[in-house]
Design a protein around this motif. Structure first.
Motif, short mmCIF file in Angstrom:
data_model
loop_
_atom_site.label_atom_id
_atom_site.label_comp_id
_atom_site.label_asym_id
_atom_site.label_seq_id
_atom_site.Cartn_x
_atom_site.Cartn_y
_atom_site.Cartn_z
N GLY A 115 55.41 53.56 32.12
CA GLY A 115 56.12 53.46 33.40
C GLY A 115 55.23 53.13 34.42
N ASN A 116 54.06 53.94 34.46
CA ASN A 116 53.07 53.81 35.54
C ASN A 116 52.29 52.26 35.60
N ILE A 117 52.10 51.81 34.34
CA ILE A 117 51.50 50.40 34.26
C ILE A 117 52.52 49.64 34.93
N LEU A 118 53.83 49.62 34.33
CA LEU A 118 55.02 48.80 34.90
C LEU A 118 54.96 48.88 36.33
N LYS A 119 55.05 50.00 36.80
CA LYS A 119 55.11 50.12 38.40
C LYS A 119 54.00 49.46 39.10
N THR A 120 52.88 49.54 38.54
CA THR A 120 51.87 49.12 39.18
C THR A 120 51.73 47.78 39.35
N LYS A 121 51.99 47.10 38.08
CA LYS A 121 52.22 45.57 37.92
C LYS A 121 53.04 45.08 38.71
N VAL A 122 54.25 45.48 38.73
CA VAL A 122 55.56 45.28 39.54
C VAL A 122 55.23 45.12 41.06
N ASN A 123 54.63 46.38 41.51
CA ASN A 123 54.17 46.49 42.85
C ASN A 123 53.22 45.38 43.43
N GLU A 124 52.48 44.81 42.53
CA GLU A 124 51.67 43.62 42.70
C GLU A 124 52.42 42.44 43.35
N LEU A 125 53.49 42.23 42.92
CA LEU A 125 54.37 41.20 43.00
C LEU A 125 55.45 41.38 44.14
N MET A 126 55.75 42.73 44.48
CA MET A 126 56.59 42.97 45.46
C MET A 126 56.24 42.70 46.94
N GLN A 127 57.06 42.26 47.68
CA GLN A 127 56.51 41.76 49.11
C GLN A 127 57.44 42.58 50.13
N ASP A 128 58.60 43.13 49.77
CA ASP A 128 59.25 44.04 50.83
C ASP A 128 59.51 45.22 49.83
N GLY A 129 58.50 46.26 50.33
CA GLY A 129 58.61 47.48 49.74
C GLY A 129 57.92 47.61 48.56
N GLU A 130 58.20 48.81 47.72
CA GLU A 130 57.58 49.06 46.38
C GLU A 130 58.34 49.81 45.35
N VAL A 131 58.01 49.74 44.14
CA VAL A 131 58.75 50.62 43.34
C VAL A 131 58.07 51.86 43.43
N THR A 132 58.99 53.13 43.39
CA THR A 132 58.38 54.34 43.40
C THR A 132 58.63 55.02 42.21
N LYS A 133 59.42 54.65 41.23
CA LYS A 133 59.50 55.51 40.02
C LYS A 133 60.15 54.49 38.87
N VAL A 134 59.53 54.67 37.63
CA VAL A 134 60.26 54.33 36.52
C VAL A 134 60.91 55.27 35.68
N TYR A 135 61.99 55.09 35.68
CA TYR A 135 62.79 56.13 34.39
C TYR A 135 63.25 55.34 33.45
N LEU A 136 62.95 55.77 32.17
CA LEU A 136 63.58 55.31 30.84
C LEU A 136 64.84 55.78 30.92
N THR A 137 65.90 55.17 30.81
CA THR A 137 67.39 55.63 30.61
C THR A 137 67.78 55.35 29.09
N ALA A 138 66.94 54.79 28.17
CA ALA A 138 67.16 54.74 26.70
C ALA A 138 65.91 54.36 26.22
N TYR A 139 65.56 54.87 24.84
CA TYR A 139 64.40 54.41 24.12
C TYR A 139 64.94 54.73 22.73
N ILE A 140 64.66 53.53 21.93
CA ILE A 140 64.49 53.66 20.33
C ILE A 140 63.47 52.98 20.14
N SER A 141 62.94 53.56 18.90
CA SER A 141 61.66 52.79 18.06
C SER A 141 61.93 52.93 16.64
N GLN A 142 61.62 51.63 16.12
CA GLN A 142 61.80 51.62 14.76
C GLN A 142 60.52 51.15 13.97
#
Length: 142
Positions: A115-142
């Motif tokens: 989530g922190n990696i995603l937030k940092t990379k997305v914030n590099e793109l943002m022009q109006d504000g920033e992402v403050t938190k990434v919440y995983l609402t569903a997660y499945i691994s196989q």
């Protein structure tokens, strides 16, 4: 005369202690008041959030992950921009996940790190504000 001098010193010390206590009390109350007022309400958080549709991709070690996320931003304007950038968010998430192994996502620390990696990379793109938190609402691994 000595007792008057001693009484005067005790009164001065008592007044000084009361004054210091009052100052500390006022500072403490103002500090707590600021911290309570600064936090956004849940309605404000929801208004400044976007849902990322399900992402289904392979990891580096050939495992598959399926996840959904909610990204919160610092303003409604940032959320509107992020909504338009969803394709970029998906791209970043897939690229980052393709370099990870299942063990990298294990436990809450692994998911938080992603989530922190995603937030940092997305914030590099943002022009109006920033992402403050990434919440995983569903997660499945196989």
């Amino acid at each position: 005369m000595k007792s008057n001098k001693l009484l005067m010193i005790m009164i001065i010390i008592l007044v000084a202690i009361i004054l210091v206590g009052a100052i500390l009390f006022v500072v403490y109350m103002n500090a707590n008041k600021d911290s309570v007022e600064k936090g956004p309400t849940i309605d404000e958080i929801v208004e400044a959030s976007i849902d990322v549709p399900e992402i289904r991709t392979n990891l580096k070690d050939k495992h598959v992950v399926i996840m959904q996320m909610k990204l919160t931003t610092d303003s409604k304007e940032a959320a509107a921009e992020l909504e338009k950038r969803l394709f970029q968010v998906n791209n970043i998430a897939i690229q980052e996940l393709s370099d990870m192994e299942l063990k990298d996502l294990e436990g809450s620390q692994g998911k938080e790190a992603f989530g922190n990696i995603l937030k940092t990379k997305v914030n590099e793109l943002m022009q109006d504000g920033e992402v403050t938190k990434v919440y995983l609402t569903a997660y499945i691994s196989q």
